[in-house]
Design a protein around this motif. Structure first.
Motif, PDB file in Angstrom:
ATOM      1  N   PHE A 125      -3.560  32.584  38.232  1.00 31.50           N
ATOM      2  CA  PHE A 125      -3.094  33.223  37.001  1.00 31.50           C
ATOM      3  C   PHE A 125      -4.241  33.712  36.127  1.00 31.50           C
ATOM      4  O   PHE A 125      -4.010  34.411  35.135  1.00 31.50           O
ATOM      5  CB  PHE A 125      -2.259  32.227  36.184  1.00 31.50           C
ATOM      6  N   CYS A 126      -5.472  33.363  36.468  1.00 35.86           N
ATOM      7  CA  CYS A 126      -6.581  33.471  35.519  1.00 35.86           C
ATOM      8  C   CYS A 126      -7.509  34.635  35.828  1.00 35.86           C
ATOM      9  O   CYS A 126      -8.080  34.727  36.927  1.00 35.86           O
ATOM     10  CB  CYS A 126      -7.375  32.165  35.503  1.00 35.86           C
ATOM     11  N   VAL A 170      -0.887  27.624  43.429  1.00 38.37           N
ATOM     12  CA  VAL A 170      -1.522  28.138  42.215  1.00 38.37           C
ATOM     13  C   VAL A 170      -3.039  28.047  42.299  1.00 38.37           C
ATOM     14  O   VAL A 170      -3.754  28.945  41.844  1.00 38.37           O
ATOM     15  CB  VAL A 170      -1.009  27.366  40.978  1.00 38.37           C
ATOM     16  N   MET A 205       5.327  31.233  36.839  1.00 39.77           N
ATOM     17  CA  MET A 205       4.394  31.617  37.911  1.00 39.77           C
ATOM     18  C   MET A 205       5.072  31.672  39.268  1.00 39.77           C
ATOM     19  O   MET A 205       4.400  31.604  40.293  1.00 39.77           O
ATOM     20  CB  MET A 205       3.221  30.638  37.960  1.00 39.77           C
ATOM     21  N   LEU A 235       3.292  32.650  31.634  1.00 37.52           N
ATOM     22  CA  LEU A 235       2.424  33.565  32.369  1.00 37.52           C
ATOM     23  C   LEU A 235       2.413  34.956  31.739  1.00 37.52           C
ATOM     24  O   LEU A 235       3.457  35.572  31.538  1.00 37.52           O
ATOM     25  CB  LEU A 235       2.860  33.670  33.823  1.00 37.52           C
ATOM     26  N   PRO A 240       0.969  38.126  33.135  1.00 39.22           N
ATOM     27  CA  PRO A 240       0.361  38.589  34.397  1.00 39.22           C
ATOM     28  C   PRO A 240      -0.858  39.470  34.149  1.00 39.22           C
ATOM     29  O   PRO A 240      -0.778  40.501  33.485  1.00 39.22           O
ATOM     30  CB  PRO A 240       1.497  39.387  35.054  1.00 39.22           C
ATOM     31  N   THR A 247      -5.380  39.660  39.454  1.00 37.38           N
ATOM     32  CA  THR A 247      -5.168  38.277  39.885  1.00 37.38           C
ATOM     33  C   THR A 247      -4.024  38.225  40.887  1.00 37.38           C
ATOM     34  O   THR A 247      -3.187  39.129  40.945  1.00 37.38           O
ATOM     35  CB  THR A 247      -4.816  37.372  38.691  1.00 37.38           C
ATOM     36  N   PHE A 267      -1.364  36.662  40.744  1.00 39.19           N
ATOM     37  CA  PHE A 267      -0.086  36.664  40.040  1.00 39.19           C
ATOM     38  C   PHE A 267       0.076  37.891  39.142  1.00 39.19           C
ATOM     39  O   PHE A 267       0.989  37.951  38.317  1.00 39.19           O
ATOM     40  CB  PHE A 267       0.056  35.398  39.192  1.00 39.19           C
TER      41      PHE A 267
END
Length: 342
Positions: free
Chosen positions: A84-85, A189, A220, A247, A249, A253, A255
């Motif tokens: 997610f980052c 994740v 997520m 999240l 988005p 990434t 995600f």
């Protein structure tokens, strides 16, 4: 002949009746199975669910709201692959590596204190702190304490016992280390470290006497059952504070192409987390603006949330702090004073 309109059945579901007794009256959090029921409630029962969660918050936490600001000491270039980052060095996200100096940290702490916030969190995008980072944190915490009357928190990744002890010794008030996701969903994740490694850092922080700030992200791609699982695992860990992120988005990434979480699902999740942890500080964190908007932010504050981050997040923009503070004033929710958090 026109048929009479059908009136929806708004009789209170059994799960809300049970929660009213168990959580509101007795102060005991809901089980995993009950949380799954809460998260499956139809939309027409969400207002009643939020009302119950608000009553739980008022009875077991009171009306005050804790306000916090955050700053990224070291941004980007993280070796981990949290999907997610946008700060991961493994993805094509447009976040470059940046370090702040001590005067910038102090100035940010002063600006945070001017909003009425009692917490200022120093965050670094790392697997865990090396000596350079520990040295800068050591100097930064001292400089902030010398200049500003505010609690200093840190979020520096996974720690050794020696690092935990040093952070406690230099006056770090609270340490943030999120579980991120339920144990069963965690491998989807993050793959560069384990759920157990994160849990171990959280336990060491608690044992050292620092307050533990530990939450996660929702939206997520996890199931409702995995959201309930995360809430139950956080309740078992019993952190002082739980930041709830939605999240947002981020391009580049894994995600980045996921859809934004449905607002009603987000509100159900807020209430479920409150019913799982009736006495915990439950903080609005990243993604609330995109997921809930202004109206949803209000509903969440009236549905169990009792802490907010003001200003911007680490790589995304937040609401204007004045808007959040004006909303708290309108809702007659006083900001928790510094003396009450020491």
């Amino acid at each position: 002949m026109t048929a009479a309109p059908v009136t929806p059945d708004l009789t209170e579901p059994a799960i809300l009746s049970r929660a009213r007794t168990q959580v509101l009256e007795n102060g005991e959090g809901l089980s995993y199975e009950d949380l799954v029921e809460v998260l499956r409630l139809p939309d027409e029962h969400v207002p009643a669910l939020l009302g119950l969660a608000h009553d739980v918050r008022m009875r077991h936490c009171g009306p005050e709201v804790e306000v916090e600001g955050i700053i990224s000491l070291k941004t980007g270039g993280c070796p981990e692959d949290c999907h997610f980052c946008s700060q991961s060095g493994q993805f094509t996200s447009p976040v470059r590596s940046v370090w702040l100096d001590i005067p910038q940290l102090v100035q940010a702490a002063k600006e945070t204190a001017e909003t009425g916030a009692t917490e200022f969190c120093i965050v670094a995008a790392v697997r865990g702190p090396d000596e350079r980072l520990m040295s800068q944190v050591r100097d930064g915490v001292k400089a902030i304490h010398d200049a500003v009357d505010i609690n200093v928190a840190c979020s520096l990744g996974m720690l050794t016992q020696e690092q935990v002890d040093e952070l406690a010794a230099i006056g770090v008030h609270r340490y943030n280390h999120n579980l991120e996701a339920a144990k069963s969903y965690f491998p989807s994740v993050v793959t560069t470290h384990s759920y157990e490694e994160r849990w171990e850092t959280c336990q060491m922080v608690r044992d050292a006497g620092m307050e533990l700030c530990c939450g996660g992200l929702v939206g997520m791609g996890e199931t409702l059952e995995q959201r309930a699982e995360l809430a139950s695992q956080l309740a078992e860990l019993d952190p002082h504070e739980v930041p709830l992120n939605f999240l947002n988005p981020r391009p580049g990434t894994p995600f980045g192409d996921l859809s934004t979480m449905d607002a009603q699902d987000a509100l159900r999740t807020i209430a479920a987390f409150r019913l799982a942890m009736p006495r915990t500080i439950l903080r609005y964190a990243g993604g609330r603006e995109l997921t809930l908007g202004d109206l949803g932010t209000r509903e969440g504050l009236l549905g169990g949330v009792n802490a907010i981050i003001v200003g911007n997040y680490l790589t995304t923009l937040g609401r204007d702090p004045d808007e959040d503070l004006a909303l708290l004033s309108e809702l007659k929710m006083p900001i928790r004073e510094l003396a009450k958090t020491l």
